[in-house]
Design a protein around this motif. Sequence first.
Motif, PDB file in Angstrom:
ATOM      1  N   PHE A 270      44.934  35.792  36.176  1.00 40.09           N
ATOM      2  CA  PHE A 270      44.392  36.225  34.886  1.00 40.09           C
ATOM      3  C   PHE A 270      45.190  35.643  33.719  1.00 40.09           C
ATOM      4  CE2 PHE A 270      42.459  40.015  37.180  1.00 40.09           C
ATOM      5  CZ  PHE A 270      41.150  39.567  37.042  1.00 40.09           C
ATOM      6  N   MET A 271      46.509  35.596  33.836  1.00 39.97           N
ATOM      7  CA  MET A 271      47.318  34.994  32.767  1.00 39.97           C
ATOM      8  C   MET A 271      46.985  33.509  32.632  1.00 39.97           C
ATOM      9  SD  MET A 271      51.014  36.944  32.856  1.00 39.97           S
ATOM     10  CE  MET A 271      51.318  36.792  34.598  1.00 39.97           C
ATOM     11  N   GLY A 272      46.764  32.838  33.750  1.00 40.30           N
ATOM     12  CA  GLY A 272      46.367  31.439  33.719  1.00 40.30           C
ATOM     13  C   GLY A 272      45.027  31.218  33.040  1.00 40.30           C
TER      14      GLY A 272
ATOM     15  N   MET B 245      43.200  31.277  15.655  1.00 46.80           N
ATOM     16  CA  MET B 245      43.174  31.489  17.096  1.00 46.80           C
ATOM     17  C   MET B 245      42.930  32.973  17.378  1.00 46.80           C
ATOM     18  SD  MET B 245      46.137  30.378  19.729  1.00 46.80           S
ATOM     19  CE  MET B 245      46.025  30.761  21.425  1.00 46.80           C
ATOM     20  N   SER B 246      42.045  33.259  18.321  1.00 42.08           N
ATOM     21  CA  SER B 246      41.738  34.646  18.618  1.00 42.08           C
ATOM     22  C   SER B 246      42.814  35.265  19.510  1.00 42.08           C
ATOM     23  CB  SER B 246      40.366  34.754  19.301  1.00 42.08           C
ATOM     24  OG  SER B 246      40.384  34.101  20.537  1.00 42.08           O
ATOM     25  N   LYS B 247      42.906  36.576  19.396  1.00 44.90           N
ATOM     26  CA  LYS B 247      43.880  37.338  20.176  1.00 44.90           C
ATOM     27  C   LYS B 247      43.504  37.310  21.660  1.00 44.90           C
ATOM     28  CE  LYS B 247      45.217  42.096  20.790  1.00 44.90           C
ATOM     29  NZ  LYS B 247      44.315  43.141  21.210  1.00 44.90           N
ATOM     30  N   LYS B 248      44.520  37.220  22.516  1.00 47.03           N
ATOM     31  CA  LYS B 248      44.273  37.263  23.957  1.00 47.03           C
ATOM     32  C   LYS B 248      43.660  38.602  24.328  1.00 47.03           C
ATOM     33  CE  LYS B 248      47.982  34.403  25.829  1.00 47.03           C
ATOM     34  NZ  LYS B 248      49.115  34.391  26.754  1.00 47.03           N
TER      35      LYS B 248
ATOM     36  N   ASP C 287      46.949  47.739  41.245  1.00 45.87           N
ATOM     37  CA  ASP C 287      46.883  47.576  42.699  1.00 45.87           C
ATOM     38  C   ASP C 287      48.229  47.958  43.282  1.00 45.87           C
ATOM     39  OD1 ASP C 287      46.783  46.436  45.445  1.00 45.87           O
ATOM     40  OD2 ASP C 287      44.904  45.558  44.726  1.00 45.87           O
ATOM     41  N   ASP C 288      48.218  48.654  44.408  1.00 45.93           N
ATOM     42  CA  ASP C 288      49.466  49.083  45.027  1.00 45.93           C
ATOM     43  C   ASP C 288      50.058  48.029  45.951  1.00 45.93           C
ATOM     44  OD1 ASP C 288      47.418  49.424  46.897  1.00 45.93           O
ATOM     45  OD2 ASP C 288      48.354  51.164  47.823  1.00 45.93           O
ATOM     46  N   GLU C 289      49.348  46.949  46.196  1.00 46.43           N
ATOM     47  CA  GLU C 289      49.883  45.852  47.004  1.00 46.43           C
ATOM     48  C   GLU C 289      50.526  44.850  46.059  1.00 46.43           C
ATOM     49  OE1 GLU C 289      47.439  44.228  50.196  1.00 46.43           O
ATOM     50  OE2 GLU C 289      46.048  45.895  49.847  1.00 46.43           O
ATOM     51  N   GLY C 290      51.850  44.742  46.147  1.00 47.07           N
ATOM     52  CA  GLY C 290      52.597  43.888  45.230  1.00 47.07           C
ATOM     53  C   GLY C 290      52.133  42.452  45.201  1.00 47.07           C
ATOM     54  N   SER C 291      51.814  41.896  46.374  1.00 49.31           N
ATOM     55  CA  SER C 291      51.393  40.496  46.418  1.00 49.31           C
ATOM     56  C   SER C 291      50.041  40.304  45.726  1.00 49.31           C
ATOM     57  CB  SER C 291      51.329  39.990  47.863  1.00 49.31           C
ATOM     58  OG  SER C 291      50.404  40.751  48.616  1.00 49.31           O
ATOM     59  N   VAL C 292      49.131  41.257  45.877  1.00 50.65           N
ATOM     60  CA  VAL C 292      47.826  41.181  45.219  1.00 50.65           C
ATOM     61  C   VAL C 292      48.006  41.323  43.710  1.00 50.65           C
ATOM     62  CG1 VAL C 292      45.577  42.321  44.955  1.00 50.65           C
ATOM     63  CG2 VAL C 292      46.577  42.029  47.231  1.00 50.65           C
ATOM     64  N   LEU C 293      48.834  42.275  43.308  1.00 46.16           N
ATOM     65  CA  LEU C 293      49.086  42.503  41.887  1.00 46.16           C
ATOM     66  C   LEU C 293      49.686  41.256  41.234  1.00 46.16           C
ATOM     67  CD1 LEU C 293      48.884  44.739  39.728  1.00 46.16           C
ATOM     68  CD2 LEU C 293      51.211  45.392  40.329  1.00 46.16           C
ATOM     69  N   LEU C 294      50.673  40.660  41.891  1.00 41.73           N
ATOM     70  CA  LEU C 294      51.312  39.458  41.352  1.00 41.73           C
ATOM     71  C   LEU C 294      50.335  38.288  41.296  1.00 41.73           C
ATOM     72  CD1 LEU C 294      53.827  37.955  40.358  1.00 41.73           C
ATOM     73  CD2 LEU C 294      54.396  37.527  42.757  1.00 41.73           C
ATOM     74  N   THR C 295      49.598  38.073  42.371  1.00 38.30           N
ATOM     75  CA  THR C 295      48.662  36.949  42.424  1.00 38.30           C
ATOM     76  C   THR C 295      47.574  37.088  41.370  1.00 38.30           C
ATOM     77  OG1 THR C 295      49.069  36.656  44.790  1.00 38.30           O
ATOM     78  CG2 THR C 295      47.044  35.686  43.899  1.00 38.30           C
ATOM     79  N   LEU C 296      46.946  38.263  41.285  1.00 40.24           N
ATOM     80  CA  LEU C 296      45.897  38.453  40.287  1.00 40.24           C
ATOM     81  C   LEU C 296      46.451  38.381  38.868  1.00 40.24           C
ATOM     82  CD1 LEU C 296      43.617  41.217  41.858  1.00 40.24           C
ATOM     83  CD2 LEU C 296      43.116  38.783  41.571  1.00 40.24           C
ATOM     84  N   SER C 297      47.654  38.901  38.660  1.00 42.37           N
ATOM     85  CA  SER C 297      48.282  38.802  37.332  1.00 42.37           C
ATOM     86  C   SER C 297      48.436  37.350  36.926  1.00 42.37           C
ATOM     87  CB  SER C 297      49.654  39.480  37.320  1.00 42.37           C
ATOM     88  OG  SER C 297      49.551  40.864  37.462  1.00 42.37           O
ATOM     89  N   MET C 298      48.942  36.532  37.836  1.00 44.10           N
ATOM     90  CA  MET C 298      49.155  35.118  37.539  1.00 44.10           C
ATOM     91  C   MET C 298      47.819  34.406  37.280  1.00 44.10           C
ATOM     92  SD  MET C 298      52.297  34.341  40.208  1.00 44.10           S
ATOM     93  CE  MET C 298      51.797  32.680  40.436  1.00 44.10           C
TER      94      MET C 298
END
Length: 138
Positions: free
Chosen positions: A24-26, A1-4, A11-22
């Motif tokens: 990308f992790m997905g 299996m290849s490395k992630k 981003d300084d907007e917490g909601s944007v940072l959280l949403t995009l993080s989720m």
Amino acid sequence: MSKKKSILLVDDEGSVLLTLSMIFMGEGYSVTPAESGAEALTILKEGGFDAVVTDLNMEKDDIGLEVAKAAVMKDPRPVVIVFTGYASVHNSKACLNIGVDYMAHKPVELKELISALERLLRAREQRNSGRTTLDRTD
């Protein structure tokens, strides 16, 4: 299996940072979030990433350009994506001059952003392995 593949997401907007993080992790990426350009610059000094995705305007106008400049100086060089709701001729030209790989405009079309990231990461892997699509024999 290849490395992630690893992403520094800024981003300084917490909601944007959280949403995009989720998101990308997905999609299977490992995400390191940074809530400011200054924090991102510190994180970049400590390690490398496959991609840096940064907002343009955070604690000060166009600080994302500083993040992009620091990222393109890394070896190996990550894919660099800048997104903004405040695009101008000046900051668009600056992104080109720095060598930013992709500039997205808010509201960001997520499918387009993910597609661009995947395409740019594949191209980076091919460059790093010395292969181009013209070299392929399969």
